[in-house]
Design an enzyme around this catalytic site. Structure first.
Site, PDB file in Angstrom:
ATOM      1  N   HIS A   1      10.038 -16.162  70.724  1.00 41.68           N
ATOM      2  CA  HIS A   1       8.896 -15.569  70.049  1.00 41.68           C
ATOM      3  C   HIS A   1       7.807 -16.596  69.744  1.00 41.68           C
ATOM      4  O   HIS A   1       8.079 -17.609  69.118  1.00 41.68           O
ATOM      5  CB  HIS A   1       9.357 -14.905  68.747  1.00 41.68           C
TER       6      HIS A   1
ATOM      7  N   HIS B   1       1.658  -1.991  66.420  1.00 44.82           N
ATOM      8  CA  HIS B   1       3.095  -1.748  66.462  1.00 44.82           C
ATOM      9  C   HIS B   1       3.489  -0.390  65.916  1.00 44.82           C
ATOM     10  O   HIS B   1       4.547   0.128  66.251  1.00 44.82           O
ATOM     11  CB  HIS B   1       3.826  -2.796  65.603  1.00 44.82           C
TER      12      HIS B   1
ATOM     13  N   ARG C   1     -16.858  -8.173  63.539  1.00 43.69           N
ATOM     14  CA  ARG C   1     -15.732  -8.921  64.119  1.00 43.69           C
ATOM     15  C   ARG C   1     -14.803  -9.336  62.991  1.00 43.69           C
ATOM     16  O   ARG C   1     -15.028 -10.332  62.320  1.00 43.69           O
ATOM     17  CB  ARG C   1     -16.237 -10.156  64.880  1.00 43.69           C
TER      18      ARG C   1
ATOM     19  N   CYS D   1     -20.371 -13.544  68.986  1.00 41.46           N
ATOM     20  CA  CYS D   1     -18.931 -13.720  69.154  1.00 41.46           C
ATOM     21  C   CYS D   1     -18.662 -14.525  70.420  1.00 41.46           C
ATOM     22  O   CYS D   1     -19.354 -14.376  71.430  1.00 41.46           O
ATOM     23  CB  CYS D   1     -18.256 -12.354  69.256  1.00 41.46           C
TER      24      CYS D   1
ATOM     25  N   TYR E   1     -10.450 -19.845  70.716  1.00 43.34           N
ATOM     26  CA  TYR E   1     -11.863 -20.172  70.789  1.00 43.34           C
ATOM     27  C   TYR E   1     -12.087 -21.520  71.460  1.00 43.34           C
ATOM     28  O   TYR E   1     -12.794 -22.387  70.945  1.00 43.34           O
ATOM     29  CB  TYR E   1     -12.502 -20.138  69.400  1.00 43.34           C
TER      30      TYR E   1
END
Length: 579
Positions: free
Chosen positions: A135, A159, A234, A281, A419
């Site tokens: 994970h 989920h 955002r 963005c 980013y």
């Protein structure tokens, strides 16, 4: 549910949105889970949430999963429908399931790698010990060990769907006792997004939870100053509820110790400074990269950019009051920002900027409490946000709670593992986020807002009007926008404006401080023989930076820094001569 686009490795190609999914019930193999893990390994964006609208598909996978417990378990099953509802599922399972009945007390004993990691979800018990090692969220998944997944998955709403049970089936070991299921249902899990503000219905939603949306392009170029209601949104996490009366901003890392300011003190102790600045963005125009090859991130169009007038205290003034002096620059190189928005683990959104940008008199970095002459709206950082003009939106931290002057960049996931730009040849098997600098200043950008791709123009109109925006990062001024109607064979120069239409243009910005975009327009005759136009625009800034002509050379696995020539195709409809 609107969720994210994901880059899928070639070995997983049969599961992508480009290939059909088997609609029959199936077991998810460890190979698929392992592949999904690698794909998710740098979640964020676009920070922690790679989600996108436009219908159910594989692009819905792995959204918003910076720390999402059980992230990859939900990967890619949004084509499926649940065959049973919560209550009927539990009742049917206890009557027909071959799995043993397990008590919550027994589940609770499995909370470590040594004793196994068990979790419950919708009445099932799952042993995810082997999965934990794969994970990408590290120890965050252990927070659910011995308990229910629902409270954690409520934060990352991708989920919270019935068919997640099917994905979990690979790890199922039993059924939770009926008595314990009833106890769990008695504990209501609140939706962390339930207090989010209302939004303008014109916005195109790329993801609902957390909320990410952009205005229709044609609205974007209507106003030099973007109305707050349609300014692109955002969010990485739920919008925090902040009481202005009790709000405090903490400034740390300077010789004067910790300076704590209330909102009132920020407004009264420091001169108010106002700037007009464009925020963009990092993923603006990502959809064009997705057309070349699938990337990971929200499927932004051309409108993840907006322009506003911001008012607040200069960060420089506040740092000086907190004890900043030139000698600090000998040991500190960064200013870190921490927001008040948190994930389920208490982790806040964070980012940092270079110290020299923060303290430069001409840097114009604000601790802004006004947007377009009013209090900043909740979606945009109420009551205080950082506005770092000329810098990628991700560093303009909203709901600002803490400022730290530091020798190091922010350790935030969004600073360290997102980013950032990479070579087109870098994939999720080879990417090393430490090898690339965090995006600060953005490159030259322009796009066509009118007409939109696929529009129809009547031949009788004899001409076409093309509109758009142009902007460059780092305070570099856009000096020219070139427009072509024939795919780039011939060009003409557009007229630019830096004020509202009909108003006199303001003075030219000082060199290096051109923080606001320019809107541009050109009207040209329709070519006599053409049945279709390929309209193209490209901008040039005062450093003579120009946009690249195509997307493939700048493609990257996160779909950031997308600034190739923007192209739209327009059909010319011939006159109808029938009476």
């Amino acid at each position: 549910m609107h969720t994210s686009a994901m880059l899928l490795l070639r070995r997983c190609h049969s599961l992508t949105r480009f290939g059909p999914l088997n609609t029959q019930r199936h077991q998810v193999t460890p190979a698929v889970v392992s592949c999904a893990v690698r794909l998710w390994s740098s979640s964020s964006e676009d920070g922690g949430s790679y989600q996108r609208a436009h219908g159910p598909s594989w692009r819905h996978g792995l959204a918003g999963l910076l720390a999402g417990t059980g992230a990859v378990l939900a990967y890619g099953l949004h084509h499926h429908k649940a065959e049973q509802q919560d209550s009927s599922t539990v009742q049917t399972i206890e009557k027909t399931s071959a799995f043993p009945i397990i008590s919550q007390e027994e589940v609770t004993t499995h909370r470590s790698l040594e004793h196994g990691i068990w979790v419950t979800f919708k009445g099932g018990v799952y042993d995810i010990t082997k999965f934990v090692a794969m994970h990408p969220g590290g120890d965050k998944i252990l927070l659910a060990a011995g308990g229910a997944l629902e409270p954690f998955w409520a934060l990352y709403a991708v989920h919270n769907q019935e068919h997640v049970l099917e994905m979990l089936s690979e790890y199922k070991v039993g059924e939770l006792s009926a008595e314990d299921v009833k106890k769990q249902k008695a504990i209501k899990t609140s939706d962390p997004y339930s207090t989010d503000p209302e939004r303008h219905p014109a916005l195109h939603i790329n993801n609902l939870k957390p909320f990410n949306a952009e205005p229709p392009p044609e609205l974007l170029s209507d106003s030099f100053i973007t109305p707050s209601a349609i300014f692109f949104k955002r969010n990485h996490l739920p919008v925090p509820q902040v009481d202005a009366a009790s709000y405090q901003l903490h400034i740390e890392g300077l010789p004067g110790g910790v300076l704590t300011l209330s909102l009132e003190e920020l407004k009264t102790r420091f001169p108010k400074h106002t700037i007009t600045a464009t925020l963009q963005c990092a993923g603006n125009r990502r959809s064009e990269m997705n057309k070349v090859k699938q990337v990971k991130g929200l499927n932004w169009g051309i409108a993840a950019i907006s322009n506003a007038t911001w008012g607040g205290a200069r960060l420089r003034d506040v740092l000086l009051a907190a004890g900043y002096s030139p000698d600090v620059a000998q040991r500190a190189f960064h200013v870190q920002f921490e927001g008040l928005d948190k994930d389920v683990t208490g982790t806040t959104y964070g980012a940092s900027i270079p110290l020299n940008k923060a303290v430069n008199e001409e840097g114009d970095v604000l601790l802004a409490y006004e947007m377009n002459g009013q209090d900043i709206p909740p979606d945009h950082g109420y009551p205080v946000r950082a506005v770092v003009p000329g810098t990628v939106g991700a560093r303009n931290v909203k709901w600002l709670g803490k400022i730290i002057v530091s020798a190091e960049e922010s350790s935030s996931h969004w600073q360290q593992n997102d980013y950032k730009g990479f070579s087109p040849g870098t994939d999720w098997d080879t990417v090393d986020f430490k090898s690339a600098p965090a995006i600060q200043e953005l490159p030259i950008q322009s796009a066509i807002t009118v007409p939109t791709d696929g529009a129809v123009v009547d031949r009788s109109s004899e001409e076409v009007t093309v509109k758009g925006y142009a902007w460059s990062g780092g305070g570099r001024e856009v000096v020219r926008v070139d427009v072509s109607l024939d795919g780039g064979k011939t060009w003409q120069v557009a007229q630019m404006r830096s004020s509202e239409k009909g108003q006199a243009p303001g003075p030219s910005p000082p060199p290096g401080r051109a923080w606001a975009w320019k809107l541009w327009e050109v009207t040209a005759p329709l070519p006599a023989e053409a049945q279709e136009l390929e309209i193209v625009c490209k901008a040039v800034d005062n450093s003579y930076n120009m946009q690249p002509d195509t997307v493939p050379p700048i493609w990257n696995l996160r779909g950031v820094l997308s600034n190739a020539w923007h192209r739209v195709k327009v059909e010319i409809r011939e006159d109808d001569n029938e009476i």
